[in-house]
Design a protein around this motif. Sequence first.
Motif, PDB file in Angstrom:
ATOM      1  N   ASP A  14       0.828  -1.213   0.000  1.00 28.95           N
ATOM      2  CA  ASP A  14       0.000   0.000   0.000  1.00 28.95           C
ATOM      3  C   ASP A  14       0.863   1.264   0.000  1.00 28.95           C
ATOM      4  OD1 ASP A  14      -2.231  -1.625  -0.024  1.00 28.95           O
ATOM      5  OD2 ASP A  14      -2.741  -1.276   2.086  1.00 28.95           O
ATOM      6  N   CYS A  15       1.980   1.224   0.702  1.00 27.35           N
ATOM      7  CA  CYS A  15       2.894   2.384   0.692  1.00 27.35           C
ATOM      8  C   CYS A  15       3.505   2.574  -0.693  1.00 27.35           C
ATOM      9  CB  CYS A  15       3.996   2.219   1.746  1.00 27.35           C
ATOM     10  SG  CYS A  15       3.428   2.534   3.431  1.00 27.35           S
ATOM     11  N   ILE A  16       3.843   1.473  -1.353  1.00 26.10           N
ATOM     12  CA  ILE A  16       4.372   1.572  -2.718  1.00 26.10           C
ATOM     13  C   ILE A  16       3.320   2.193  -3.639  1.00 26.10           C
ATOM     14  CG2 ILE A  16       5.096   0.224  -4.738  1.00 26.10           C
ATOM     15  CD1 ILE A  16       6.445  -1.724  -2.708  1.00 26.10           C
ATOM     16  N   ALA A  17       2.083   1.733  -3.521  1.00 28.75           N
ATOM     17  CA  ALA A  17       1.000   2.295  -4.343  1.00 28.75           C
ATOM     18  C   ALA A  17       0.815   3.783  -4.043  1.00 28.75           C
ATOM     19  CB  ALA A  17      -0.301   1.524  -4.094  1.00 28.75           C
ATOM     20  N   PHE A  18       0.886   4.152  -2.769  1.00 35.03           N
ATOM     21  CA  PHE A  18       0.780   5.564  -2.386  1.00 35.03           C
ATOM     22  C   PHE A  18       1.912   6.371  -3.029  1.00 35.03           C
ATOM     23  CE2 PHE A  18       2.143   8.980   0.509  1.00 35.03           C
ATOM     24  CZ  PHE A  18       0.994   9.761   0.514  1.00 35.03           C
ATOM     25  N   CYS A  19       3.119   5.820  -3.004  1.00 27.88           N
ATOM     26  CA  CYS A  19       4.278   6.529  -3.560  1.00 27.88           C
ATOM     27  C   CYS A  19       4.134   6.770  -5.057  1.00 27.88           C
ATOM     28  CB  CYS A  19       5.563   5.762  -3.270  1.00 27.88           C
ATOM     29  SG  CYS A  19       6.072   5.898  -1.533  1.00 27.88           S
ATOM     30  N   LYS A  20       3.418   5.903  -5.738  1.00 30.60           N
ATOM     31  CA  LYS A  20       3.192   6.083  -7.176  1.00 30.60           C
ATOM     32  C   LYS A  20       2.349   7.324  -7.462  1.00 30.60           C
ATOM     33  CE  LYS A  20       3.614   1.263  -8.546  1.00 30.60           C
ATOM     34  NZ  LYS A  20       2.914   0.105  -9.122  1.00 30.60           N
ATOM     35  N   THR A  21       1.624   7.804  -6.456  1.00 35.02           N
ATOM     36  CA  THR A  21       0.779   8.989  -6.641  1.00 35.02           C
ATOM     37  C   THR A  21       1.527  10.290  -6.354  1.00 35.02           C
ATOM     38  OG1 THR A  21      -0.068   9.094  -4.352  1.00 35.02           O
ATOM     39  CG2 THR A  21      -1.234   7.629  -5.897  1.00 35.02           C
ATOM     40  N   ILE A  22       2.748  10.185  -5.821  1.00 33.35           N
ATOM     41  CA  ILE A  22       3.533  11.367  -5.462  1.00 33.35           C
ATOM     42  C   ILE A  22       4.120  11.978  -6.733  1.00 33.35           C
ATOM     43  CG2 ILE A  22       5.516  12.208  -4.113  1.00 33.35           C
ATOM     44  CD1 ILE A  22       3.172  11.116  -2.402  1.00 33.35           C
ATOM     45  N   PRO A  23       4.021  13.297  -6.882  1.00 39.25           N
ATOM     46  CA  PRO A  23       4.613  13.937  -8.073  1.00 39.25           C
ATOM     47  C   PRO A  23       6.108  13.612  -8.176  1.00 39.25           C
ATOM     48  CG  PRO A  23       3.297  15.509  -6.817  1.00 39.25           C
ATOM     49  CD  PRO A  23       3.393  14.270  -5.993  1.00 39.25           C
ATOM     50  N   LYS A  24       6.565  13.396  -9.400  1.00 35.54           N
ATOM     51  CA  LYS A  24       7.975  13.081  -9.608  1.00 35.54           C
ATOM     52  C   LYS A  24       8.785  14.369  -9.587  1.00 35.54           C
ATOM     53  CE  LYS A  24       7.349   8.729 -11.899  1.00 35.54           C
ATOM     54  NZ  LYS A  24       6.807   8.167 -10.715  1.00 35.54           N
ATOM     55  N   SER A  25       9.720  14.427  -8.634  1.00 34.31           N
ATOM     56  CA  SER A  25      10.645  15.556  -8.547  1.00 34.31           C
ATOM     57  C   SER A  25      11.865  15.098  -7.762  1.00 34.31           C
ATOM     58  CB  SER A  25       9.995  16.752  -7.844  1.00 34.31           C
ATOM     59  OG  SER A  25       9.897  16.527  -6.460  1.00 34.31           O
ATOM     60  N   ARG A  26      12.947  15.829  -7.900  1.00 35.12           N
ATOM     61  CA  ARG A  26      14.179  15.478  -7.190  1.00 35.12           C
ATOM     62  C   ARG A  26      13.954  15.476  -5.685  1.00 35.12           C
ATOM     63  NH1 ARG A  26      18.616  19.611  -8.029  1.00 35.12           N
ATOM     64  NH2 ARG A  26      17.927  20.331  -6.029  1.00 35.12           N
ATOM     65  N   PHE A  28      11.078  15.049  -3.926  1.00 37.40           N
ATOM     66  CA  PHE A  28      10.196  13.979  -3.469  1.00 37.40           C
ATOM     67  C   PHE A  28      10.809  12.599  -3.654  1.00 37.40           C
ATOM     68  CE2 PHE A  28       6.389  16.899  -4.467  1.00 37.40           C
ATOM     69  CZ  PHE A  28       6.493  17.504  -3.229  1.00 37.40           C
ATOM     70  N   ASP A  29      11.715  12.469  -4.620  1.00 40.45           N
ATOM     71  CA  ASP A  29      12.296  11.167  -4.933  1.00 40.45           C
ATOM     72  C   ASP A  29      12.974  10.533  -3.716  1.00 40.45           C
ATOM     73  OD1 ASP A  29      12.883   9.072  -6.799  1.00 40.45           O
ATOM     74  OD2 ASP A  29      14.969   9.777  -6.787  1.00 40.45           O
ATOM     75  N   TRP A  75       7.506   9.430   7.582  1.00 39.76           N
ATOM     76  CA  TRP A  75       7.523   9.844   6.168  1.00 39.76           C
ATOM     77  C   TRP A  75       6.118  10.130   5.662  1.00 39.76           C
ATOM     78  CZ3 TRP A  75      11.881  11.691   5.380  1.00 39.76           C
ATOM     79  CH2 TRP A  75      13.047  11.074   5.801  1.00 39.76           C
ATOM     80  N   LEU A  76       5.153   9.343   6.082  1.00 34.19           N
ATOM     81  CA  LEU A  76       3.767   9.598   5.684  1.00 34.19           C
ATOM     82  C   LEU A  76       3.283  10.948   6.213  1.00 34.19           C
ATOM     83  CD1 LEU A  76       2.485   5.986   6.230  1.00 34.19           C
ATOM     84  CD2 LEU A  76       2.413   7.218   4.033  1.00 34.19           C
ATOM     85  N   GLU A  77       3.668  11.276   7.443  1.00 29.47           N
ATOM     86  CA  GLU A  77       3.305  12.585   8.015  1.00 29.47           C
ATOM     87  C   GLU A  77       3.984  13.720   7.255  1.00 29.47           C
ATOM     88  OE1 GLU A  77       4.464  12.007  12.076  1.00 29.47           O
ATOM     89  OE2 GLU A  77       2.625  10.927  12.573  1.00 29.47           O
ATOM     90  N   ILE A  82       3.930  18.385   3.443  1.00 27.30           N
ATOM     91  CA  ILE A  82       4.522  19.104   2.310  1.00 27.30           C
ATOM     92  C   ILE A  82       3.645  19.081   1.069  1.00 27.30           C
ATOM     93  CG2 ILE A  82       6.888  18.853   3.104  1.00 27.30           C
ATOM     94  CD1 ILE A  82       7.282  16.626   1.098  1.00 27.30           C
ATOM     95  N   LEU A  83       2.803  18.070   0.955  1.00 24.92           N
ATOM     96  CA  LEU A  83       1.908  17.996  -0.200  1.00 24.92           C
ATOM     97  C   LEU A  83       0.537  18.568   0.111  1.00 24.92           C
ATOM     98  CD1 LEU A  83       2.714  14.409  -1.508  1.00 24.92           C
ATOM     99  CD2 LEU A  83       3.471  16.576  -2.478  1.00 24.92           C
TER     100      LEU A  83
END
Length: 119
Positions: A14-26, A28-29, A75-77, A82-83
């Motif tokens: 579920d965390c991996i799936a959540f991470c896929k929704t995070i905008p791609k940027s240096r 956030f990476d 990290w989730l917090e 930040i988002l």
Amino acid sequence: MQDLKLRTKKFNLDCIAFCKTIPKSREFDSLVRQLIRSSSSVGANYRAANPAKSDKDFINKLKIVEEEADESMYWLEIFKEILFVNDEENERLIKEASELVAITVSSIMTVRKRLNNNR
């Protein structure tokens, strides 16, 4: 109660799936990598704790599970702040990480109590 081995694995997925929704940027990476690393460690170390050689070994592995679940929650917090996300999935994952920490701490205390009673 859901089997904890499956529950910790699902938390990672579920965390991996959540991470896929995070905008791609240096910026956030590196945060995405940290969350994926810590959440995968939760399940891997719980799995490693089950065939532990002794109660002390079991406790040591569960302490890692506790630390990694707590780090995942951190990290989730951070993502939430930040988002500016207040979505249900982020909240659910924070709650799940918190519950995994509580379950792990309770398990550690139970085994320690048993060790102390056997002295």
